[in-house]
Design a protein around this motif. Structure first.
Motif, short mmCIF file in Angstrom:
data_model
loop_
_atom_site.label_atom_id
_atom_site.label_comp_id
_atom_site.label_asym_id
_atom_site.label_seq_id
_atom_site.Cartn_x
_atom_site.Cartn_y
_atom_site.Cartn_z
N MET A 1 0.90 -1.12 -0.13
CA MET A 1 0.06 -0.05 0.03
C MET A 1 0.94 1.30 0.02
O MET A 1 1.75 1.13 0.66
CB MET A 1 -0.87 -0.20 1.32
N ALA A 2 0.47 2.20 -0.85
CA ALA A 2 1.32 3.32 -0.86
C ALA A 2 1.02 4.52 0.19
O ALA A 2 -0.08 4.41 1.05
CB ALA A 2 0.90 4.21 -2.31
N PRO A 3 2.14 4.91 0.80
CA PRO A 3 1.96 5.69 1.93
C PRO A 3 1.19 6.92 1.73
O PRO A 3 1.25 7.38 0.61
CB PRO A 3 3.37 6.10 2.46
N SER A 4 0.22 7.42 2.66
CA SER A 4 -0.40 8.59 2.51
C SER A 4 0.20 9.79 2.51
O SER A 4 1.04 9.72 3.04
CB SER A 4 -1.71 8.31 3.62
N LYS A 5 -0.14 10.79 1.73
CA LYS A 5 0.28 12.12 1.83
C LYS A 5 -0.02 12.72 3.37
O LYS A 5 -0.84 12.69 3.68
CB LYS A 5 -0.14 12.83 0.59
N LYS A 6 0.91 13.44 3.78
CA LYS A 6 0.91 14.14 4.86
C LYS A 6 0.19 15.58 4.55
O LYS A 6 0.26 16.27 3.57
CB LYS A 6 2.36 14.56 5.43
N MET A 7 -0.86 15.71 5.56
CA MET A 7 -1.73 16.88 4.99
C MET A 7 -1.05 17.93 5.51
O MET A 7 -0.20 18.09 6.47
CB MET A 7 -3.01 16.84 5.95
N PRO A 8 -1.15 19.30 4.82
CA PRO A 8 -0.55 20.40 5.00
C PRO A 8 -1.01 21.16 6.35
O PRO A 8 -2.11 20.83 6.76
CB PRO A 8 -0.86 21.12 3.81
N LYS A 9 -0.19 22.02 6.77
CA LYS A 9 -0.68 22.88 7.80
C LYS A 9 -1.48 24.03 7.32
O LYS A 9 -1.07 24.59 6.46
CB LYS A 9 0.50 23.37 8.86
N THR A 10 -2.77 24.09 7.81
CA THR A 10 -3.22 25.27 7.21
C THR A 10 -3.56 26.47 8.23
O THR A 10 -3.75 26.19 9.41
CB THR A 10 -5.11 24.85 7.07
N LEU A 11 -3.04 27.68 7.86
CA LEU A 11 -3.00 28.76 8.79
C LEU A 11 -3.93 29.80 8.34
O LEU A 11 -3.97 29.89 7.20
CB LEU A 11 -1.52 29.34 8.62
N CYS A 12 -4.64 30.57 9.06
CA CYS A 12 -5.48 31.58 8.70
C CYS A 12 -4.99 32.86 9.51
O CYS A 12 -4.66 32.96 10.45
CB CYS A 12 -6.90 31.29 9.39
N VAL A 13 -4.87 33.59 8.29
CA VAL A 13 -4.25 35.15 8.80
C VAL A 13 -5.55 36.18 8.71
O VAL A 13 -6.17 36.36 7.74
CB VAL A 13 -3.24 35.58 7.79
N SER A 14 -5.64 36.76 9.97
CA SER A 14 -6.85 37.70 10.42
C SER A 14 -6.28 39.00 10.87
O SER A 14 -5.14 38.96 11.35
CB SER A 14 -7.77 36.97 11.02
N SER A 15 -7.26 40.02 10.81
CA SER A 15 -6.85 41.17 11.73
C SER A 15 -8.39 41.68 11.69
O SER A 15 -9.25 41.72 11.09
CB SER A 15 -5.94 42.10 10.88
N GLY A 16 -8.33 42.38 13.14
CA GLY A 16 -9.53 42.74 13.52
C GLY A 16 -9.78 44.20 12.48
O GLY A 16 -10.95 44.60 12.23
N LYS A 17 -8.86 44.91 12.34
CA LYS A 17 -8.66 46.47 11.56
C LYS A 17 -8.04 46.19 10.32
O LYS A 17 -7.20 45.32 9.99
CB LYS A 17 -7.88 47.27 12.48
N GLY A 18 -8.48 46.71 9.28
CA GLY A 18 -8.16 46.85 7.95
C GLY A 18 -6.69 47.78 7.99
O GLY A 18 -6.46 48.67 8.95
N GLY A 19 -6.01 47.73 7.16
CA GLY A 19 -4.83 48.65 6.99
C GLY A 19 -3.76 48.38 7.88
O GLY A 19 -2.69 49.36 7.98
#
Length: 252
Positions: A1-19
């Protein structure tokens, strides 16, 4: 059986304020990761005012709105801005895309998972504020990164978003990047102030990923529509972003 791919890390970049430099950080941080040999997918999650493509000077033919409406293969909308950096463009000037319905959220989650297996990191650049899409992206991701400046309004808006995500959505770890900091003292003071408030009222600990110093090279790079880690790799801001990119696997 082929090894399963490692899932990527998902990063969410946010800010309360624009600019406060959220999208600039996303783009430059992603490039810094690729320069460390990582494969990165940037998802422009600002569904109404997308601009990752502007900072990277990309010519967009299809975007997230198109694949949500057509159900087409999301890979058709993916653009490789650099050999190891792909972008899934958002839509711009489409106000109805700001608030995605549950069905659209489920479909988008499936699209992102479908195309992310070839990458080490998926970085989602959200809209500013506390809109429903911002909250959803933070719930969807493995980790969050909040961008804020020492400006009191930026700190207040960031705290409001942290409070909402903690109180209503059960997120209890928040990773902060301070931008446009005028020295170590200002950075530490900003972090300490926000830390005291979150400890007192939310009983949360904040993680400080790093600070990006105020740097005229950043302003010039934004005007030139060139990522500053490429335009001026030796400037103080570039060194700070590279430091975070080198340590991100430890920090998160």
């Amino acid at each position: 059986m082929a090894p399963s791919k490692k899932m990527p890390k998902t990063l969410c970049v946010s800010s309360g304020k624009g600019g406060v430099g959220k999208t600039s950080f996303t783009v430059n941080f992603a490039i810094a990761l690729t320069q460390n040999g990582k494969r990165v997918l940037v998802v422009d999650g600002d569904m109404g005012l997308a601009n990752v493509d502007v900072l990277l000077r990309l010519s967009v033919k299809n975007n997230i709105r198109d694949i949500l409406e057509s159900g087409a293969d999301p890979r058709q909308s993916m653009i490789f801005a650099r050999p190891n950096l792909a972008v899934l463009p958002g839509s711009s000037g489409v106000p109805e895309m700001v608030s995605l319905g549950e069905r659209q959220q489920d479909r988008l989650a499936g699209f992102i998972k479908q195309i992310s297996s070839d990458f080490d990191y998926v970085i989602i650049d959200t809209a500013a504020g506390i809109g429903s899409s911002v909250l959803w992206y933070n719930r969807f991701s493995d980790h969050n990164i909040f961008i804020l400046s020492p400006d009191p309004t930026s700190m207040t808006d960031a705290y409001a978003l942290i409070k909402l995500l903690s109180r209503d959505h059960g997120i209890n770890r928040f990773n902060l990047v301070l931008n446009s900091v005028r020295g170590v003292r200002e950075g530490n003071h900003t972090m300490d102030t926000l830390q005291r408030v979150t400890q007192r009222f939310l009983r949360l600990e904040l993680s400080h990923l790093g600070s990006i110093p105020e740097d005229k090279a950043v302003r010039q790079a934004v005007r030139d529509q060139v990522p500053f880690v490429e335009k001026t790799p030796g400037c103080r801001a570039s060194r700070a972003v590279h430091d975070m990119a080198e340590r991100v696997h430890i920090l998160l």
